[in-house]
Design an enzyme around this catalytic site. Structure first.
Site, PDB file in Angstrom:
ATOM      1  N   LYS A 271       0.830  -1.203   0.000  1.00 38.79           N
ATOM      2  CA  LYS A 271       0.000   0.000   0.000  1.00 38.79           C
ATOM      3  C   LYS A 271       0.871   1.263   0.000  1.00 38.79           C
ATOM      4  O   LYS A 271       2.036   1.248   0.412  1.00 38.79           O
ATOM      5  CB  LYS A 271      -0.949  -0.001   1.210  1.00 38.79           C
ATOM      6  CG  LYS A 271      -2.017  -1.097   1.174  1.00 38.79           C
ATOM      7  CD  LYS A 271      -3.039  -0.856   0.095  1.00 38.79           C
ATOM      8  CE  LYS A 271      -4.059  -1.992  -0.040  1.00 38.79           C
ATOM      9  NZ  LYS A 271      -4.976  -2.087   1.089  1.00 38.79           N
ATOM     10  N   ARG A 306      -3.119 -10.949   3.681  1.00 37.46           N
ATOM     11  CA  ARG A 306      -3.289 -10.919   2.226  1.00 37.46           C
ATOM     12  C   ARG A 306      -2.091 -10.198   1.614  1.00 37.46           C
ATOM     13  O   ARG A 306      -1.912  -8.989   1.810  1.00 37.46           O
ATOM     14  CB  ARG A 306      -4.598 -10.206   1.881  1.00 37.46           C
ATOM     15  CG  ARG A 306      -4.950 -10.178   0.400  1.00 37.46           C
ATOM     16  CD  ARG A 306      -6.262  -9.438   0.193  1.00 37.46           C
ATOM     17  NE  ARG A 306      -6.681  -9.451  -1.206  1.00 37.46           N
ATOM     18  CZ  ARG A 306      -6.282  -8.567  -2.122  1.00 37.46           C
ATOM     19  NH1 ARG A 306      -5.457  -7.579  -1.783  1.00 37.46           N
ATOM     20  NH2 ARG A 306      -6.720  -8.652  -3.363  1.00 37.46           N
TER      21      ARG A 306
END
Length: 328
Positions: A271, A306
């Site tokens: 991210k 994840r």
């Protein structure tokens, strides 16, 4: 009346209780209330302790007494990290590579939900995801990453055992019923806004507690639709309608979400905030930072991770387990 929230404080020396029946011990709690500084307490209601210590049910047949790796299989041309890289055979070869590297679950998605992404028509999303699900579900546990009921139904028919809805049932009014009727498990994520606008100006009163309350409502909505609690996973939604500061506030106290009584999934891989803090502009250079975030969350008992870099995560977890003396 002011709502009180109790966060279990991980205890590296062992602890009195086991968090969610897993590997993390704790002996005290951080009492959180809106508008007041956190404070440590040891005397809490028995129902709070029961919710925090009860072993979590298996997810896709996998016990939650050890960290589990969910490998990301993007069959999209425009994902922020690897868009278009795995489309030659619909992502099947990449999925098999991730299984070989140690993924416990594959999360297959046909629509990018990166900031600014536009929605994909249902037929196109089904066409992207169904071949990979049909092929890979015979070899591993498979989740479908979708916000749409029709895509979810097609995916479960093709072999997916879980629906990973980044909107937490907010995008498609028919999704809750579709999941309930299918018998699939579900991951309910928190997001503020849609991918097209979620990073425009995200705002919260208290992001940690606001997300907690929103996830509690999503769980209640799922149960009201006929989805048993033992088929529900939650995800606080790092990067989905959240600034760097919001993400860090959640990660620092992510063990709070165990009080919701279901397994917790973390999707922080590559991210933007990792690149900002770690000085990595390109998403593919953010795997070391992702591993740091993953291990910090594992220390707080988070069960499912994840990630894009399955091999690196597997290696990091093996070292973490060896150092703390746990069985690999």
């Amino acid at each position: 009346m002011t709502t009180q929230y109790f966060r279990p404080v991980p205890d590296i020396s062992g602890g009195r209780w086991r968090l969610a029946g897993g590997w993390t011990g704790f002996s005290s709690f951080e009492l959180l209330t809106r508008g007041a500084p956190p404070r440590i307490v040891t005397d809490v209601p028995s129902e709070v302790i029961a919710a925090l210590t009860a072993p979590r049910p298996p997810v896709l047949g996998l016990s939650m007494d050890a960290p589990r790796i969910m490998g990301i299989v993007n069959v999209t041309p425009d994902s922020f990290s690897d868009g278009g890289h795995w489309n030659a055979d619909g992502g099947i070869a990449h999925g098999r590579e991730l299984i070989a590297e140690g993924a416990h679950i594959l999360d297959i998605g046909g629509e990018s939900t990166r900031p600014g992404a536009a929605a994909v028509p249902v037929p196109e999303e089904i066409a992207r995801t169904r071949p990979a699900i049909a092929a890979l579900s015979a070899e591993a546990a498979v989740s479908v990453d979708t916000r749409k009921a029709q895509v979810a139904r097609a995916a479960v028919t093709a072999g997916a055992g879980m629906v990973n809805d980044v909107s937490g049932f907010d995008f498609d009014p028919g999704m809750a019923a579709a999941v309930a009727e299918s018998g699939a498990e579900v991951c309910l994520m928190h997001a503020q806004g849609l991918p097209e606008n979620m990073q425009d100006d995200p705002c919260y009163g208290d992001v940690l507690l606001d997300v907690y309350d929103a996830l509690a409502l999503r769980i209640a909505r799922a149960e009201a639709a006929g989805i048993p609690r033992d088929r529900i996973v939650i995800d606080p939604g790092i990067g989905f309608g959240k600034t760097l500061e919001h993400n860090l506030a959640i990660l620092r106290r992510i063990s709070l979400y165990h009080a919701l009584g279901v397994p917790v999934l973390l999707g922080a891989s590559r991210k933007r905030f990792i690149g900002t803090i770690g000085g990595a502009g390109e998403a593919v250079r953010r795997d070391p930072g992702t591993l740091a975030v993953t291990l910090a969350a594992v220390q707080q008992g988070i069960q499912i991770h994840r990630v894009h870099d399955v091999a690196g995560t597997r290696q990091g977890l093996a070292l973490w387990q060896a150092i703390r003396g746990a069985e690999a």
